[in-house]
Design a protein around this motif. Structure first.
Motif, PDB file in Angstrom:
ATOM      1  N   GLU A 149       0.713  -1.272   0.328  1.00  0.00           N
ATOM      2  CA  GLU A 149      -0.413  -0.001   0.076  1.00  0.00           C
ATOM      3  C   GLU A 149       1.425   1.584  -0.156  1.00  0.00           C
ATOM      4  OE1 GLU A 149      -3.698   0.288   0.227  1.00  0.00           O
ATOM      5  OE2 GLU A 149      -3.442  -2.009   0.226  1.00  0.00           O
ATOM      6  N   LYS A 150       0.596   2.211  -0.615  1.00  0.00           N
ATOM      7  CA  LYS A 150       1.500   3.373   0.217  1.00  0.00           C
ATOM      8  C   LYS A 150       1.107   4.206   1.617  1.00  0.00           C
ATOM      9  CE  LYS A 150      -1.615   7.585  -0.286  1.00  0.00           C
ATOM     10  NZ  LYS A 150      -2.497   8.049   1.042  1.00  0.00           N
ATOM     11  N   PRO A 151       2.080   4.399   1.684  1.00  0.00           N
ATOM     12  CA  PRO A 151       3.255   5.550   0.986  1.00  0.00           C
ATOM     13  C   PRO A 151       4.274   5.081   0.383  1.00  0.00           C
ATOM     14  CG  PRO A 151       3.141   5.996   3.401  1.00  0.00           C
ATOM     15  CD  PRO A 151       1.696   5.598   3.538  1.00  0.00           C
ATOM     16  N   ASP A 179      -2.790   1.678  -5.450  1.00  0.00           N
ATOM     17  CA  ASP A 179      -3.322   2.853  -5.671  1.00  0.00           C
ATOM     18  C   ASP A 179      -4.667   2.686  -6.102  1.00  0.00           C
ATOM     19  OD1 ASP A 179      -4.102   5.531  -6.959  1.00  0.00           O
ATOM     20  OD2 ASP A 179      -2.408   6.156  -6.196  1.00  0.00           O
ATOM     21  N   HIS A 180      -5.352   2.767  -4.458  1.00  0.00           N
ATOM     22  CA  HIS A 180      -7.132   3.100  -4.570  1.00  0.00           C
ATOM     23  C   HIS A 180      -7.288   3.254  -5.731  1.00  0.00           C
ATOM     24  CE1 HIS A 180      -8.184   5.628  -1.706  1.00  0.00           C
ATOM     25  NE2 HIS A 180      -9.308   5.464  -2.401  1.00  0.00           N
ATOM     26  N   TYR A 181      -7.003   4.785  -6.639  1.00  0.00           N
ATOM     27  CA  TYR A 181      -8.077   5.442  -7.393  1.00  0.00           C
ATOM     28  C   TYR A 181      -7.709   4.280  -8.746  1.00  0.00           C
ATOM     29  CZ  TYR A 181      -9.304   9.819  -4.953  1.00  0.00           C
ATOM     30  OH  TYR A 181     -10.044  10.308  -4.445  1.00  0.00           O
ATOM     31  N   GLY A 183      -8.313   1.099  -8.902  1.00  0.00           N
ATOM     32  CA  GLY A 183      -8.812   0.602  -8.907  1.00  0.00           C
ATOM     33  C   GLY A 183     -10.925   0.922  -8.705  1.00  0.00           C
ATOM     34  N   LYS A 184     -10.889   2.076  -9.227  1.00  0.00           N
ATOM     35  CA  LYS A 184     -12.288   2.350  -8.625  1.00  0.00           C
ATOM     36  C   LYS A 184     -12.774   2.073 -10.446  1.00  0.00           C
ATOM     37  CE  LYS A 184     -11.090   5.944  -5.696  1.00  0.00           C
ATOM     38  NZ  LYS A 184     -12.178   5.973  -4.868  1.00  0.00           N
ATOM     39  N   PRO A 185     -13.958   1.902 -10.000  1.00  0.00           N
ATOM     40  CA  PRO A 185     -14.745   1.532 -11.277  1.00  0.00           C
ATOM     41  C   PRO A 185     -14.372   2.376 -12.051  1.00  0.00           C
ATOM     42  CG  PRO A 185     -16.483   0.941  -9.334  1.00  0.00           C
ATOM     43  CD  PRO A 185     -14.959   1.940  -8.829  1.00  0.00           C
ATOM     44  N   LEU A 217     -12.023  16.277  -4.233  1.00  0.00           N
ATOM     45  CA  LEU A 217     -12.237  17.670  -3.334  1.00  0.00           C
ATOM     46  C   LEU A 217     -13.259  16.369  -1.580  1.00  0.00           C
ATOM     47  CD1 LEU A 217     -14.200  20.327  -4.984  1.00  0.00           C
ATOM     48  CD2 LEU A 217     -11.665  19.929  -4.738  1.00  0.00           C
ATOM     49  N   GLU A 218     -12.459  16.963  -0.989  1.00  0.00           N
ATOM     50  CA  GLU A 218     -13.040  16.161   0.693  1.00  0.00           C
ATOM     51  C   GLU A 218     -13.421  16.862   1.627  1.00  0.00           C
ATOM     52  OE1 GLU A 218     -10.739  12.052   1.694  1.00  0.00           O
ATOM     53  OE2 GLU A 218      -8.967  14.136   1.729  1.00  0.00           O
ATOM     54  N   SER A 219     -14.672  16.771   2.125  1.00  0.00           N
ATOM     55  CA  SER A 219     -15.180  17.531   2.417  1.00  0.00           C
ATOM     56  C   SER A 219     -14.737  16.833   4.154  1.00  0.00           C
ATOM     57  CB  SER A 219     -16.503  17.380   2.975  1.00  0.00           C
ATOM     58  OG  SER A 219     -17.035  16.473   3.503  1.00  0.00           O
ATOM     59  N   GLU A 224      -8.311  11.391  12.548  1.00  0.00           N
ATOM     60  CA  GLU A 224      -7.819  11.302  13.503  1.00  0.00           C
ATOM     61  C   GLU A 224      -6.235  11.506  13.296  1.00  0.00           C
ATOM     62  OE1 GLU A 224     -11.030   9.240  13.840  1.00  0.00           O
ATOM     63  OE2 GLU A 224     -11.869  11.320  14.714  1.00  0.00           O
ATOM     64  N   ARG A 225      -5.711  11.228  11.868  1.00  0.00           N
ATOM     65  CA  ARG A 225      -4.830  10.661  11.541  1.00  0.00           C
ATOM     66  C   ARG A 225      -3.424  11.759  11.619  1.00  0.00           C
ATOM     67  NH1 ARG A 225      -6.204   9.857   5.717  1.00  0.00           N
ATOM     68  NH2 ARG A 225      -4.660   8.672   5.581  1.00  0.00           N
ATOM     69  N   ALA A 226      -3.599  13.068  12.839  1.00  0.00           N
ATOM     70  CA  ALA A 226      -2.367  14.134  12.835  1.00  0.00           C
ATOM     71  C   ALA A 226      -1.288  13.569  12.529  1.00  0.00           C
ATOM     72  CB  ALA A 226      -3.258  14.837  13.912  1.00  0.00           C
ATOM     73  N   GLY A 227      -1.100  12.401  13.300  1.00  0.00           N
ATOM     74  CA  GLY A 227       0.367  11.761  13.003  1.00  0.00           C
ATOM     75  C   GLY A 227       1.248  11.976  11.977  1.00  0.00           C
ATOM     76  N   TYR A 228      -0.087  11.002  10.874  1.00  0.00           N
ATOM     77  CA  TYR A 228       0.085  10.579   9.711  1.00  0.00           C
ATOM     78  C   TYR A 228       0.328  11.605   8.632  1.00  0.00           C
ATOM     79  CZ  TYR A 228      -0.616   9.709   5.282  1.00  0.00           C
ATOM     80  OH  TYR A 228      -1.021   9.307   3.425  1.00  0.00           O
ATOM     81  N   TYR A 229      -0.403  12.409   8.730  1.00  0.00           N
ATOM     82  CA  TYR A 229      -0.847  13.671   7.470  1.00  0.00           C
ATOM     83  C   TYR A 229      -0.110  14.767   7.759  1.00  0.00           C
ATOM     84  CZ  TYR A 229      -4.088  16.012   4.411  1.00  0.00           C
ATOM     85  OH  TYR A 229      -3.983  16.807   3.346  1.00  0.00           O
ATOM     86  N   ASP A 237       0.244  12.853  -0.308  1.00  0.00           N
ATOM     87  CA  ASP A 237      -1.486  11.986   0.788  1.00  0.00           C
ATOM     88  C   ASP A 237      -1.920  11.703  -0.587  1.00  0.00           C
ATOM     89  OD1 ASP A 237      -3.096  10.642   2.217  1.00  0.00           O
ATOM     90  OD2 ASP A 237      -4.137  12.120   2.107  1.00  0.00           O
ATOM     91  N   MET A 238      -2.467  12.789  -1.420  1.00  0.00           N
ATOM     92  CA  MET A 238      -3.029  12.382  -3.314  1.00  0.00           C
ATOM     93  C   MET A 238      -3.068  12.802  -3.827  1.00  0.00           C
ATOM     94  SD  MET A 238      -6.356  11.781  -1.963  1.00  0.00           S
ATOM     95  CE  MET A 238      -7.208  12.130  -3.243  1.00  0.00           C
ATOM     96  N   PHE A 239      -1.833  14.185  -3.509  1.00  0.00           N
ATOM     97  CA  PHE A 239      -1.214  14.581  -5.213  1.00  0.00           C
ATOM     98  C   PHE A 239      -0.324  13.754  -6.342  1.00  0.00           C
ATOM     99  CE2 PHE A 239       1.181  17.265  -7.771  1.00  0.00           C
ATOM    100  CZ  PHE A 239       0.173  18.063  -8.445  1.00  0.00           C
ATOM    101  N   ASN A 241       0.313  11.026  -5.548  1.00  0.00           N
ATOM    102  CA  ASN A 241      -0.043   8.997  -6.100  1.00  0.00           C
ATOM    103  C   ASN A 241      -1.899   9.292  -7.125  1.00  0.00           C
ATOM    104  OD1 ASN A 241      -1.983   9.203  -3.262  1.00  0.00           O
ATOM    105  ND2 ASN A 241       0.273   9.098  -3.071  1.00  0.00           N
ATOM    106  N   HIS A 242      -2.107   9.585  -6.456  1.00  0.00           N
ATOM    107  CA  HIS A 242      -3.681   9.917  -6.502  1.00  0.00           C
ATOM    108  C   HIS A 242      -4.405  10.411  -8.141  1.00  0.00           C
ATOM    109  CE1 HIS A 242      -4.136   7.176  -3.583  1.00  0.00           C
ATOM    110  NE2 HIS A 242      -4.932   7.820  -2.589  1.00  0.00           N
ATOM    111  N   MET A 243      -3.649  12.083  -7.782  1.00  0.00           N
ATOM    112  CA  MET A 243      -4.028  12.348  -8.850  1.00  0.00           C
ATOM    113  C   MET A 243      -3.176  12.299 -10.170  1.00  0.00           C
ATOM    114  SD  MET A 243      -6.222  13.967  -7.145  1.00  0.00           S
ATOM    115  CE  MET A 243      -6.979  15.496  -8.076  1.00  0.00           C
ATOM    116  N   GLY A 341      -7.804  18.847  -1.797  1.00  0.00           N
ATOM    117  CA  GLY A 341      -7.923  19.242  -0.508  1.00  0.00           C
ATOM    118  C   GLY A 341      -8.777  18.527   0.432  1.00  0.00           C
ATOM    119  N   LYS A 342      -8.465  19.101   1.488  1.00  0.00           N
ATOM    120  CA  LYS A 342      -8.994  18.650   2.582  1.00  0.00           C
ATOM    121  C   LYS A 342     -10.198  20.163   3.484  1.00  0.00           C
ATOM    122  CE  LYS A 342      -7.411  14.700   3.986  1.00  0.00           C
ATOM    123  NZ  LYS A 342      -8.139  12.954   3.943  1.00  0.00           N
ATOM    124  N   ARG A 343     -11.354  18.796   4.209  1.00  0.00           N
ATOM    125  CA  ARG A 343     -12.353  20.586   4.161  1.00  0.00           C
ATOM    126  C   ARG A 343     -12.765  21.340   3.252  1.00  0.00           C
ATOM    127  NH1 ARG A 343     -14.670  18.426   8.266  1.00  0.00           N
ATOM    128  NH2 ARG A 343     -13.782  18.778  10.664  1.00  0.00           N
TER     129      ARG A 343
END
Ligand code: BG6
Length: 489
Positions: A149-151, A179-181, A183-185, A217-219, A224-229, A237-239, A241-243, A341-343
């Protein structure tokens, strides 16, 4: 399907529970698991086969899209599960595991086809790979595969280092980087859109396309992932790999051959053609942001720096927007805009391909409602592929122009989840939708100047209110080219 022994590191972890067991169960229900299939779950906890099976059953009840309603099939499924306590650093534990695995293979009279799934932190990859090798677990008389899995690395250097270590135990064609993106249908259907539609093939160039917008985008916030993120930010986290994977999938041309080799070769070519940005110039084409307090669907939320576990002085990016150029004959001059982005105001992942404006005729007035043609690929949470075209309503004086959306491929009500597709592919030895090392390395290469520029604060960290579409500078990035983000409500 070939008999398989599935060796699962991190078997008691969250990802296994939420994604991997439900995916395996769904494959089982659909008849897509090998007849001879055994899963050895490994972890530090002192579980037994029985307690492991109970945990797996619970995860199916909670997370399987099929709801695990059929008690009989759940029972039959978990019978294939066994548990072993394993300390990742102890070679002895691997030898014990080898005995168990061989015992099972002999019992079933099957070749040693072993799939190692590493659902653990990347800091353990190297030790695990080395111990698989040293213990003899990796000396299969069938095939062996490694799913990770990533990272995959923290920057270009660490990614190269990690790859070098893994390649001492596994060949590139044995490594399946999830990269689970991919795998998206809908992402998996993108190639057939081009392949089966000469219309699309013909249009897939800079001659007709004005720009491409790839948005995730994510809302949710940092959760609970402060330590990682807080150590990775949106860029890692996103750019990285997934993007960038979505960019590759959009920009490849696959008229005839969609073999795994061809797809990955073409993706690599796209990455090689991506114009590199110098660290000093990053600010001209990359926007970074961090959410401040605001509200999501009417509910007030705190800013990133006030989230539990985040230092108030954190300079971490929770938003990134970028303008990328591909320097090849197909795409020269077509900006690819990416943002994540988050939020943000909503959860939405989509690709919008904007076609060039029609040649204006004196009788066409833009205020009459003519819009550019748009191909909209909605990846989540809804799935759809639509084409926006202009029509003219009947009426006196010729009526008004009006864009309509044609549904090219509506989402299926019960489509498989990304992990189902990917695990199914890994079991079948199909690596098409896994990230090849070349792609990963080139992605890090492209991202590295951005990481450096962020690190050295060469790019301002712009605050944006939670519940919006990010900093205004992200709109300005497109406005400079005379473009705008589509569908921001
Ligand atoms: C993960 C990231 O890879 O993807 C998360 O680590 C993110 O931060 C998630 O929330 C988004 O995935 P999806 O499938 O919900 O778009």
């Amino acid at each position: 399907m070939e008999p398989t022994t599935f060796i699962m590191f991190g078997a008691t972890g969250d990802l296994a529970k939420r994604k991997i067991y439900p995916a395996l169960y769904n494959l089982y229900v659909d008849g897509k698991l090998p007849q001879a299939f055994t899963l050895f779950g490994l972890g530090r906890r002192e579980w037994t086969d029985e307690s492991f099976r109970i945990n797996v059953e619970q995860s199916l009840h909670q997370f399987s899209r099929r709801g695990a309603k059929d008690a009989e099939s759940v029972k039959a499924f978990v019978r294939a599960f066994r548990y072993s306590v394993l300390d990742i650093g102890r070679e002895d534990d691997y030898r014990k595991l080898l005995k168990l695995v061989e015992g099972r293979e002999n019992e079933l009279s099957i070749p040693s086809n072993r799939l190692f799934y590493l659902s653990v932190g990347p800091e353990y990859f190297e030790t695990i790979a080395a111990n698989i090798q040293a213990s003899g677990l990796g000396s299969a008389n069938g095939w062996k595969r490694l799913v990770i899995e990533k990272p995959f690395g923290h920057d270009l250097r660490s990614a190269r280092d990690l790859n070098r270590k893994l390649s001492q135990a596994f060949a590139e064609e044995e490594i399946y980087r999830i990269d689970h993106y991919l795998g998206k249908p809908v992402v998996q259907r993108m190639e057939s859109l081009q392949q089966t539609n000469p219309v699309m093939q013909a249009l897939w160039t800079n001659r007709y396309i004005s720009n491409v917008q790839i948005t995730a985008l994510e809302s949710v916030g940092v959760e609970e992932r402060a330590g990682y993120y807080d150590h990775v930010g949106a860029v890692r986290d996103m750019f990285q790999n997934h993007m960038l994977q979505l960019l590759m999938m959009t920009a490849i041309h696959l008229p005839h051959d969609s073999s795994s080799e061809k797809v990955r070769f073409k993706k690599k070519k796209v990455m090689e053609s991506l114009e590199l940005v110098q660290k000093e110039d990053v600010g001209a084409s990359v926007i970074r942001g961090q959410y401040s307090e605001g509200s999501i669907q009417g509910k007030p939320v705190v800013g990133y720096a006030s989230e539990p576990g985040i230092a108030p002085s954190s300079m971490n990016d929770t938003f990134i927007a970028a303008r990328l150029l591909i320097d090849n004959n197909d795409w020269r001059g077509v900006p690819f805009y990416i943002r994540t982005g988050k939020r943000m105001k909503e959860k939405s992942t989509k690709i919008v391909v904007e076609f060039k404006e029609p040649v204006k005729q004196p009788w066409m007035k833009i205020e009459e409602g003519i819009e550019p043609n748009l191909l909209v690929i909605e990846i989540g949470p809804e799935e759809s592929i639509t084409l926006q075209i202009n029509t003219k309503e009947p009426g006196p004086n010729g009526g008004r122009f009006k864009p309509i959306r044609i549904d090219l491929q509506a989402g299926q009500a019960d489509s498989p989840e990304a992990y189902e597709n990917l695990i199914g592919d890994a079991l079948n030895g199909d690596s098409t939708f896994f990230a090849h090392w070349d792609e990963v390395e080139l992605s890090w290469q492209w991202v590295q100047p951005i990481l450096d520029a962020f690190e050295e604060n060469l790019v301002p960290l712009l605050p944006y209110e939670a519940g919006t579409y990010g900093p205004a500078a992200s709109d300005a990035l497109l406005a400079k080219d005379g473009n705008h983000w589509w569908f921001d409500a």
